[in-house]
Design a protein around this motif. Structure first.
Motif, PDB file in Angstrom:
ATOM      1  N   CYS A  77       0.748  -1.159   0.067  1.00  0.00           N
ATOM      2  CA  CYS A  77       0.169  -0.001   0.166  1.00  0.00           C
ATOM      3  C   CYS A  77       0.899   1.408   0.068  1.00  0.00           C
ATOM      4  O   CYS A  77       0.356   2.155  -0.760  1.00  0.00           O
ATOM      5  N   ALA A  78       1.960   1.151   0.839  1.00  0.00           N
ATOM      6  CA  ALA A  78       2.775   2.509   0.985  1.00  0.00           C
ATOM      7  C   ALA A  78       3.553   2.767  -0.364  1.00  0.00           C
ATOM      8  O   ALA A  78       3.369   3.955  -1.019  1.00  0.00           O
ATOM      9  N   GLU A  79       3.917   1.596  -1.108  1.00  0.00           N
ATOM     10  CA  GLU A  79       4.705   1.665  -2.606  1.00  0.00           C
ATOM     11  C   GLU A  79       3.841   2.270  -3.455  1.00  0.00           C
ATOM     12  O   GLU A  79       4.017   2.914  -4.325  1.00  0.00           O
ATOM     13  N   ILE A  80       2.616   1.784  -3.375  1.00  0.00           N
ATOM     14  CA  ILE A  80       1.485   2.179  -4.616  1.00  0.00           C
ATOM     15  C   ILE A  80       0.892   3.498  -4.365  1.00  0.00           C
ATOM     16  O   ILE A  80       1.254   4.293  -5.139  1.00  0.00           O
ATOM     17  N   LEU A  81       0.977   4.069  -2.887  1.00  0.00           N
ATOM     18  CA  LEU A  81       0.553   5.377  -2.693  1.00  0.00           C
ATOM     19  C   LEU A  81       1.801   6.150  -3.181  1.00  0.00           C
ATOM     20  O   LEU A  81       1.527   7.703  -3.695  1.00  0.00           O
ATOM     21  N   LYS A  82       3.160   5.887  -2.866  1.00  0.00           N
ATOM     22  CA  LYS A  82       4.538   6.703  -3.057  1.00  0.00           C
ATOM     23  C   LYS A  82       4.289   6.850  -4.548  1.00  0.00           C
ATOM     24  O   LYS A  82       4.803   8.041  -4.894  1.00  0.00           O
ATOM     25  N   ARG A  83       4.025   5.991  -5.315  1.00  0.00           N
ATOM     26  CA  ARG A  83       4.184   6.225  -6.847  1.00  0.00           C
ATOM     27  C   ARG A  83       3.163   6.867  -7.244  1.00  0.00           C
ATOM     28  O   ARG A  83       3.239   7.589  -8.190  1.00  0.00           O
ATOM     29  N   HIS A  91       9.514  11.687   0.321  1.00  0.00           N
ATOM     30  CA  HIS A  91      10.219  11.519   1.754  1.00  0.00           C
ATOM     31  C   HIS A  91       9.360  10.281   2.332  1.00  0.00           C
ATOM     32  O   HIS A  91       8.350  10.127   2.581  1.00  0.00           O
ATOM     33  N   GLN A  92      10.134   9.523   2.617  1.00  0.00           N
ATOM     34  CA  GLN A  92       9.811   8.104   3.554  1.00  0.00           C
ATOM     35  C   GLN A  92      10.792   7.868   4.717  1.00  0.00           C
ATOM     36  O   GLN A  92      11.987   8.309   4.578  1.00  0.00           O
ATOM     37  N   VAL A  93      10.126   7.311   5.719  1.00  0.00           N
ATOM     38  CA  VAL A  93      10.938   6.809   6.854  1.00  0.00           C
ATOM     39  C   VAL A  93      10.093   5.641   7.437  1.00  0.00           C
ATOM     40  O   VAL A  93       8.948   5.511   7.494  1.00  0.00           O
ATOM     41  N   THR A  94      10.903   4.619   7.626  1.00  0.00           N
ATOM     42  CA  THR A  94      10.475   3.218   7.837  1.00  0.00           C
ATOM     43  C   THR A  94      11.168   2.645   9.066  1.00  0.00           C
ATOM     44  O   THR A  94      12.336   2.796   9.520  1.00  0.00           O
ATOM     45  N   LYS A  95      10.296   2.325  10.081  1.00  0.00           N
ATOM     46  CA  LYS A  95      10.715   1.648  11.389  1.00  0.00           C
ATOM     47  C   LYS A  95      10.042   0.496  11.523  1.00  0.00           C
ATOM     48  O   LYS A  95       8.882   0.227  11.263  1.00  0.00           O
ATOM     49  N   LEU A  96      10.893  -0.571  12.149  1.00  0.00           N
ATOM     50  CA  LEU A  96      10.322  -1.696  12.452  1.00  0.00           C
ATOM     51  C   LEU A  96      10.379  -1.798  14.117  1.00  0.00           C
ATOM     52  O   LEU A  96      11.472  -1.519  14.630  1.00  0.00           O
ATOM     53  N   THR A  97       9.382  -2.394  14.590  1.00  0.00           N
ATOM     54  CA  THR A  97       9.119  -2.577  16.081  1.00  0.00           C
ATOM     55  C   THR A  97       8.582  -3.783  16.306  1.00  0.00           C
ATOM     56  O   THR A  97       8.400  -4.644  15.240  1.00  0.00           O
ATOM     57  N   ILE A 138       5.452   2.625   8.126  1.00  0.00           N
ATOM     58  CA  ILE A 138       6.110   3.605   7.017  1.00  0.00           C
ATOM     59  C   ILE A 138       5.436   4.915   7.040  1.00  0.00           C
ATOM     60  O   ILE A 138       4.330   5.079   6.669  1.00  0.00           O
ATOM     61  N   PHE A 139       6.091   5.881   7.075  1.00  0.00           N
ATOM     62  CA  PHE A 139       5.737   7.406   7.016  1.00  0.00           C
ATOM     63  C   PHE A 139       6.082   8.098   5.744  1.00  0.00           C
ATOM     64  O   PHE A 139       7.130   7.984   5.276  1.00  0.00           O
ATOM     65  N   LEU A 140       4.973   8.689   5.146  1.00  0.00           N
ATOM     66  CA  LEU A 140       5.260   8.854   3.749  1.00  0.00           C
ATOM     67  C   LEU A 140       4.790  10.276   4.027  1.00  0.00           C
ATOM     68  O   LEU A 140       3.385  10.713   4.410  1.00  0.00           O
ATOM     69  N   SER A 141       5.622  11.274   3.546  1.00  0.00           N
ATOM     70  CA  SER A 141       5.452  12.762   3.403  1.00  0.00           C
ATOM     71  C   SER A 141       5.396  13.609   2.090  1.00  0.00           C
ATOM     72  O   SER A 141       6.744  13.289   1.451  1.00  0.00           O
ATOM     73  N   ILE A 142       4.686  14.140   1.822  1.00  0.00           N
ATOM     74  CA  ILE A 142       4.656  15.096   0.453  1.00  0.00           C
ATOM     75  C   ILE A 142       5.576  16.259   1.040  1.00  0.00           C
ATOM     76  O   ILE A 142       6.307  16.792   0.100  1.00  0.00           O
ATOM     77  N   ASP A 143       5.509  17.009   2.185  1.00  0.00           N
ATOM     78  CA  ASP A 143       6.277  17.870   2.706  1.00  0.00           C
ATOM     79  C   ASP A 143       7.678  17.368   3.103  1.00  0.00           C
ATOM     80  O   ASP A 143       7.653  16.183   3.451  1.00  0.00           O
ATOM     81  N   ASN A 190      18.360  12.649   9.112  1.00  0.00           N
ATOM     82  CA  ASN A 190      19.629  11.959   9.380  1.00  0.00           C
ATOM     83  C   ASN A 190      18.987  10.741  10.333  1.00  0.00           C
ATOM     84  O   ASN A 190      19.878   9.889  10.601  1.00  0.00           O
ATOM     85  N   GLN A 191      17.596  10.662  10.564  1.00  0.00           N
ATOM     86  CA  GLN A 191      17.412   9.659  11.369  1.00  0.00           C
ATOM     87  C   GLN A 191      17.182   8.368  10.737  1.00  0.00           C
ATOM     88  O   GLN A 191      17.003   8.350   9.284  1.00  0.00           O
ATOM     89  N   ILE A 192      17.166   7.197  11.294  1.00  0.00           N
ATOM     90  CA  ILE A 192      17.614   6.064  10.997  1.00  0.00           C
ATOM     91  C   ILE A 192      16.187   5.618  10.071  1.00  0.00           C
ATOM     92  O   ILE A 192      15.225   5.746  10.653  1.00  0.00           O
ATOM     93  N   GLY A 193      16.203   5.166   8.938  1.00  0.00           N
ATOM     94  CA  GLY A 193      15.047   4.519   8.112  1.00  0.00           C
ATOM     95  C   GLY A 193      14.523   5.608   7.208  1.00  0.00           C
ATOM     96  O   GLY A 193      13.671   5.477   6.249  1.00  0.00           O
ATOM     97  N   TYR A 194      15.230   6.852   7.077  1.00  0.00           N
ATOM     98  CA  TYR A 194      14.956   7.948   6.074  1.00  0.00           C
ATOM     99  C   TYR A 194      15.436   7.540   4.727  1.00  0.00           C
ATOM    100  O   TYR A 194      16.520   6.920   4.401  1.00  0.00           O
ATOM    101  N   GLN A 195      14.590   7.854   3.584  1.00  0.00           N
ATOM    102  CA  GLN A 195      14.842   7.629   2.322  1.00  0.00           C
ATOM    103  C   GLN A 195      14.166   8.804   1.484  1.00  0.00           C
ATOM    104  O   GLN A 195      13.171   9.273   1.927  1.00  0.00           O
ATOM    105  N   SER A 196      14.703   9.064   0.518  1.00  0.00           N
ATOM    106  CA  SER A 196      14.562  10.079  -0.378  1.00  0.00           C
ATOM    107  C   SER A 196      14.573   9.918  -1.772  1.00  0.00           C
ATOM    108  O   SER A 196      15.510   9.337  -2.228  1.00  0.00           O
TER     109      SER A 196
END
Length: 174
Positions: A73-79, A85-91, A120-125, A131-137
Motif C-alpha cells: 500500500c505504501a509503495e503504491i501510494l508513494k508512486r 520522503h519516507q521513514v521506515t521503522k520496525l518494532t 512507514i511514514f510517507l510525506s509530501i512535505d 539523518n534519522q535511521i530509516g529515512y529515504q528520499s
C-alpha cells in the motif's frame, strides 16, 4: 498441548502517540493495515484524503501477516502521488496467549511472544530530521518517468529459452 485449550489472547495495543518516528506532524493520516483488509479500500481512503489535501502525510502500520500488505500500500501510494520522503521503522508488540488445562492438576500456561510491526511514514512535505535511521528520499527523481531505460549490465542477460533436447534416432547407446 493436547491437554490444553487456548484461552484468551492479550495484545499490546498500538497507539497513535507511540509511533516511533521523530517529528510526526499533528495532522497525519494513520492507516492500520490488518490481515483481512482490502488493499483497494485502504488505497481509496488514503488517496481521497491526500487528494483533498486534508493531510500531507500518511503512516502505514502493519503487524505480523499484514506487513507485506502495508508495504505494498505504501509503495503504491508513494508512486501514485510521487511522494519524495519516507521513514521506515520496525518494532515489536507483545502478545500473551493463555492456555487453560483440560485435566485437573495441570497449571495454566502463558506463552509470551513478540510480533513484528512496521511503520512507514510517507510525506509530501519535506521531513525535518533527514539523518534519522530509516529515512529515504527520491532526491528530486519522479517515479515512472517516460524515457527511462533499463540498465541491464553485461553480465545480466535477459532470460532466453533453451531448445528442447532432441534424441537422434540412429544413435547407439553404450
Amino acid at each position: 498441548m493436547e491437554n490444553y485449550f487456548k484461552g484468551k489472547n492479550v495484545e499490546e495495543e498500538l497507539e497513535r502517540n507511540k509511533i516511533p518516528i521523530k517529528d510526526l506532524p499533528t495532522d497525519f493520516l494513520w492507516m492500520q493495515v490488518k490481515g483481512g483488509s482490502k488493499m483497494s479500500n485502504l488505497l481509496a481512503h488514503a488517496s481521497g484524503i491526500l487528494e483533498d489535501k486534508a493531510a500531507s502525510s500518511v503512516v502505514w502500520t502493519g503487524t505480523g501477516v499484514a506487513i507485506p500488505k502495508a508495504i505494498s500500500c505504501a509503495e503504491i501510494l508513494k508512486r501514485q502521488f510521487s511522494i519524495e520522503h519516507q521513514v521506515t521503522k520496525l518494532t515489536f508488540k507483545k502478545v500473551e496467549e493463555y492456555w487453560e488445562p483440560k485435566i485437573d492438576g495441570l497449571e495454566k500456561i502463558i506463552v509470551k511472544r513478540e510480533i513484528p510491526v512496521i511503520h512507514i511514514f510517507l510525506s509530501i512535505d519535506e521531513i525535518q530530521d533527514k539523518n534519522q535511521i530509516g529515512y529515504q528520499s527520491l532526491k528530486g527523481k519522479k517515479f515512472w518517468q517516460k524515457g527511462q531505460t533499463s540498465t541491464i549490465s553485461k553480465n545480466q542477460q535477459p532470460y532466453k529459452t533453451k531448445k528442447p533436447f532432441k534424441h537422434k534416432k540412429n544413435q547407439v547407446e553404450p
